[in-house]
Design a protein around this motif. Structure first.
Motif, short mmCIF file in Angstrom:
data_model
loop_
_atom_site.label_atom_id
_atom_site.label_comp_id
_atom_site.label_asym_id
_atom_site.label_seq_id
_atom_site.Cartn_x
_atom_site.Cartn_y
_atom_site.Cartn_z
N THR A 24 1.01 -1.20 0.00
CA THR A 24 0.11 -0.07 0.09
C THR A 24 0.84 1.28 -0.26
N TYR A 25 0.43 1.89 -1.41
CA TYR A 25 1.54 2.98 -1.32
C TYR A 25 0.75 4.29 -0.32
N PRO A 26 1.61 5.75 -0.14
CA PRO A 26 0.50 6.65 0.13
C PRO A 26 -0.01 7.27 -0.75
N GLY A 27 -0.36 8.11 -0.88
CA GLY A 27 -1.48 8.67 -2.26
C GLY A 27 -0.59 9.81 -2.50
N ALA A 28 0.62 10.51 -1.87
CA ALA A 28 1.23 11.12 -3.02
C ALA A 28 2.64 10.43 -3.78
N TYR A 80 9.17 12.36 -3.06
CA TYR A 80 7.62 11.63 -2.53
C TYR A 80 7.53 9.98 -3.28
N THR A 99 3.78 1.78 6.75
CA THR A 99 4.84 3.11 6.18
C THR A 99 4.41 4.34 7.14
N HIS A 130 9.11 2.44 4.92
CA HIS A 130 8.35 1.72 3.95
C HIS A 130 8.12 0.40 3.70
#
Length: 448
Positions: A180-184, A228, A282, A263
């Motif tokens: 799962t990656y951060p939105g940015a 990012y 993360t 992460h």
């Protein structure tokens, strides 16, 4: 459905062990219900003849009332053990599939299911019963360097490189990117950094959850190709290990932000290349130690894979973080009283001493999740009268020449050692009684 839950668990796995002796199969019968608490253990008695091959001594052992032994162990130890004494378990050539039958193969303990055999435990790599040592059966799967207490990465393979999930192969299988990656994040972890920096996999002792050492995967001094980004690496994967459906795997983990956020990612890889995610996190700062449990979905051979990583949360393109792993263990839920009792009944004893004690006590100590119970097995040893050993002697020599000759009486000393300490009786071959004193020493026989 695969079950995931986070718990605190004190148990740890142990290394693989030596195999024992001849064929060992034990069927499991029904047992009457007993209150769950510390196991109630009874011992028994057995006989052994000096220097004989290993003999079964645990056939009368009973174990009741302990409940689950998951993650625990059973110990067998000779009181005041000598290096000549060996404890071992009877073994089979291959796992026995008959339902309810316990078998021991190459240091692993199996329980037959009717169609196969599940691993339920393993003989400890250090407490293997040889040379007077305690024999321990851990109710865990044999796992190489599980807690990194060897002070090395032995049993693990390090990949000090960028890991592009979904592209990079680990342990012969292409990774599946379920992270799962951060939105940015603009492009998952696919971008190559402008500068990879330093990636290292080391054993360290400053931050551990158990014992003296832990495994650290670190990235530092990295410059991402754009703000990012997430960059994964380094990574490690374990040696293969056996696990059965319903078994639980545990590991402790802790992450540290460095030049930027962490992460981190981890999964189980089976023999068919299937991947089961066990870690995806993360964050900023430093986490507390967390124990992660995952239930094994199907019996088979597995590896652990752990992947460190960093997230450029600030957008400034400087990145780096750490992942620390410790106390990896795998154990099942099938080790209960009646199963552990049958393991105890596979116990054998041997003693290579020429002069063993007439009786030995072997303690059986069973530790379940509810406590420890113990009892003794009395082993009566039948002695064998071993022949004494004559020590080396110097030859007595005379030289024959022509003409009349005379020879002086020749004397010498013969000594011997008796294994039991008996006083030896000496005699000359073809000797005759001849009491005389020579040089102050009395002799009773002579040879002409």
């Amino acid at each position: 459905m695969t079950t995931f839950r986070t718990v605190r668990a004190p148990w740890r796995a142990y290394g693989a062990a030596t195999a024992a002796l001849a064929l060992g199969l034990v069927g499991i019968g029904t047992a009457s219900a007993a209150p769950v608490g510390a196991p109630v253990v009874s011992g028994g008695s057995a006989t052994y003849t000096e220097q004989a091959p290993p003999v079964p001594i645990g056939q009368d052992v009973t174990i009741t009332g302990g409940g689950s032994f998951a993650g625990q162990y059973i110990d067998f130890a000779v009181s005041g053990a000598e290096s000549s004494e060996t404890l071992s378990l009877q073994t089979a050539a291959s796992p026995v599939t008959t339902d309810g039958v316990v078998s021991v193969v190459d240091g692993s303990v199996y329980l037959g299911t009717g169609s196969g055999a599940d691993v339920i435990g393993s003989i400890d790599g250090s407490s293997d019963g040889a040379a007077g040592r305690t024999l321990r059966v851990n109710f865990t799967s044999a796992f190489v360097n599980a807690g990194f207490e060897e002070g090395s990465v032995d049993g693990w393979t390090a990949l000090n490189q960028q890991i592009d999930l979904g592209v990079t192969q680990i342990a012969g299988s292409t990774t599946v990117d379920t992270s799962t990656y951060p939105g940015a994040v603009p492009n998952a972890d696919n971008n190559v950094p402008m500068w990879l920096g330093n990636l290292s996999t080391t054993i360290q002792g400053a931050v551990v959850s158990d014992g003296s050492y832990a495994l650290q995967l670190e990235s530092s001094g990295m410059t991402t190709s754009q703000g990012y980004d997430v960059v994964h690496g380094p990574a490690v994967y374990s040696s293969p290990f056996l696990a059965s459906a319903g078994d639980s795997i545990y590991f402790d983990w802790r992450a540290y932000a460095g030049d930027d956020d962490y992460h981190v990612f981890g999964y189980l890889l089976d023999q068919d290349g299937n991947q089961l995610e066990v870690l995806d996190s993360t964050g900023a700062g430093t986490t507390a130690w967390t124990t992660k449990e995952t239930v094994i979905p199907a019996s088979g051979t597995y590896r652990f894979v752990f992947v460190a990583g960093t997230f450029d949360a600030s957008g400034g393109q400087a990145a780096g973080a750490r992942l620390v792993i410790d106390n990896v263990r795998v154990y099942g839920t099938k080790a209960v009283d009646v199963v552990v009792q049958q393991i105890a009944r596979l116990l054998t004893y041997a003693n290579s001493s020429d002069n063993p004690a007439p009786s030995r006590t072997v303690t059986v100590a069973a530790t379940s999740v509810n406590g420890t119970g113990s009892a003794g097995i009395t082993v009566a040893i039948t002695p064998v009268d071993d022949a004494p050993t004559l020590d080396a002697t110097s030859p007595l020599t005379v030289t024959n020449t022509e003409g009349p000759q005379s020879f002086p009486a020749l004397t010498g000393t013969v000594t011997s050692t008796d294994p039991e300490g008996d006083t030896p009786a000496y005699a000359l071959a073809a000797g005759t009684p001849d009491a005389r004193t020579i040089g102050g020493i009395a002799y009773t026989e002579s040879v002409s």
